[in-house]
Design an enzyme around this catalytic site. Structure first.
Site, PDB file in Angstrom:
ATOM      1  N   LYS A   1      55.791  45.890  35.973  1.00  0.00           N
ATOM      2  CA  LYS A   1      57.205  45.900  36.386  1.00  0.00           C
ATOM      3  C   LYS A   1      58.119  46.337  35.243  1.00  0.00           C
ATOM      4  O   LYS A   1      58.955  47.227  35.410  1.00  0.00           O
ATOM      5  CB  LYS A   1      57.618  44.505  36.866  1.00  0.00           C
ATOM      6  CG  LYS A   1      59.106  44.373  37.199  1.00  0.00           C
ATOM      7  CD  LYS A   1      59.472  42.983  37.675  1.00  0.00           C
ATOM      8  CE  LYS A   1      59.539  41.967  36.551  1.00  0.00           C
ATOM      9  NZ  LYS A   1      60.798  42.082  35.764  1.00  0.00           N
TER      10      LYS A   1
ATOM     11  N   LYS B   1      67.106  44.742  26.310  1.00  0.00           N
ATOM     12  CA  LYS B   1      65.885  44.117  26.815  1.00  0.00           C
ATOM     13  C   LYS B   1      64.852  45.183  27.183  1.00  0.00           C
ATOM     14  O   LYS B   1      63.647  45.007  26.956  1.00  0.00           O
ATOM     15  CB  LYS B   1      66.195  43.243  28.021  1.00  0.00           C
ATOM     16  CG  LYS B   1      64.962  42.583  28.662  1.00  0.00           C
ATOM     17  CD  LYS B   1      64.241  41.663  27.677  1.00  0.00           C
ATOM     18  CE  LYS B   1      62.927  41.108  28.249  1.00  0.00           C
ATOM     19  NZ  LYS B   1      63.121  40.162  29.355  1.00  0.00           N
TER      20      LYS B   1
ATOM     21  N   THR C   1      65.237  40.285  33.989  1.00  0.00           N
ATOM     22  CA  THR C   1      65.014  41.642  33.495  1.00  0.00           C
ATOM     23  C   THR C   1      65.201  42.624  34.637  1.00  0.00           C
ATOM     24  O   THR C   1      64.431  42.621  35.600  1.00  0.00           O
ATOM     25  CB  THR C   1      63.598  41.779  32.906  1.00  0.00           C
ATOM     26  OG1 THR C   1      63.442  40.845  31.830  1.00  0.00           O
ATOM     27  CG2 THR C   1      63.360  43.189  32.389  1.00  0.00           C
TER      28      THR C   1
END
Length: 295
Positions: free
Chosen positions: A239, A171, A95
């Site tokens: 994150k 994503k 990611t």
């Protein structure tokens, strides 16, 4: 059968690499953790001494690293990209921010090699069960070439676009929704707890109502536990929601709800609870509002 160089044998990477072995591929793994390398070798893979050794002769290199900086270090600083065959395919499955993915793709493709922006969803459970969702962006011909590899990793495989960064964007949207869903469940539970409502009863009611969501049913029960088993840590959403906000800035898109959710995860981490299960973002709501004493 493909020869696959696999960089990043962490909680998701190691089971993914093992599943590729089960699917009949040759896997050369690279990780700084010697325990992970030993585990891969025990499963029938090859433990490489460094990224260059893993990349030599590999048809495909999969990067399941922590962030874009690590991907760049493996590909460019270590020399792994230069060690790949001229027609090799690089798959970035971690990611990362869309802009960073585009930057990496440009550098890879400038060497004549192919690049696939292919983040995954499904967590450690999906990685272990080979049931991940793969969101791949690349030229259609490259997607078809690497599809057999993805079929060893997941059950829902999508070609989401022709341009690097589009997979990362999908994503990012997924993580926006996941993070906000977890935070809003915590907020709702904190309100109910403040007024003395039995949260077990509330969860049962909400799980069968129009307010239900996958996150409510999965994270809700863990919010009622003091120390649930960690399936996904608070720091992961610190994150990932940070990536969401970065993508929003790059696209000049206002994301106010995502920003608030990020602050709640950040507050939880800031109290030293970043490694707790992400359901424990509820602790930040309790810190704000107070948690009624039980009994």
């Amino acid at each position: 059968m493909h020869t696959i160089a696999f960089a990043g044998l962490g909680a998701m990477g190691l089971p993914m690499a093992k599943n590729l072995l089960v699917a009949g591929h040759r896997v050369r793994g690279f990780d700084l953790n010697p325990v992970a390398l030993t585990a891969l070798a025990s499963a029938g893979g090859e433990a490489s001494s460094d990224a260059v050794a893993a990349a030599q002769g590999a048809d495909v290199m999969i990067l399941m690293v922590v962030n874009a900086a690590q991907a760049e270090q493996v590909l460019f600083d270590s020399g792994a990209l230069a060690a790949m065959p001229d027609d090799g395919i690089v798959c970035l499955m971690a990611t990362c921010p869309p802009a960073a993915v585009e930057r990496i793709a440009t550098r890879v493709m400038a060497t004549g090699r192919r690049f696939v922006d292919a983040p995954v969803s499904g967590g450690t459970a999906g990685a272990s069960a080979a049931s991940l969702t793969v969101m791949a962006a690349c030229e259609r011909s490259t997607f078809e070439a690497v599809r057999p590899v993805f079929e060893g990793l997941g059950q829902r495989i999508f070609h989401v676009g022709e341009r690097a960064g589009q997979g990362a964007t999908v994503k990012t949207v997924n993580q926006l929704l996941c993070g906000v869903h977890i935070a809003v469940v915590a907020e709702a539970f904190a309100l109910a707890a403040k007024t003395g409502v039995d949260l077990d009863v509330l969860l049962e009611i909400m799980s069968g109502s129009a307010a239900a969501s996958w996150m409510l049913k999965d994270r809700g029960p863990r919010m009622l536990q003091e120390e649930p088993e960690v399936s996904s840590a608070v720091d992961i959403f610190v994150k990932d929601l940070g990536i969401v906000l970065e993508a929003g800035r790059d696209a000049q898109a206002a994301l106010p709800i995502a920003a608030v959710a990020h602050q709640m995860f950040l507050a939880t981490s800031g109290r030293g609870e970043g490694r707790a299960d992400d359901s424990q973002v509820i602790r930040s709501y309790y810190a704000l509002n107070g948690k009624p004493q039980q009994g």
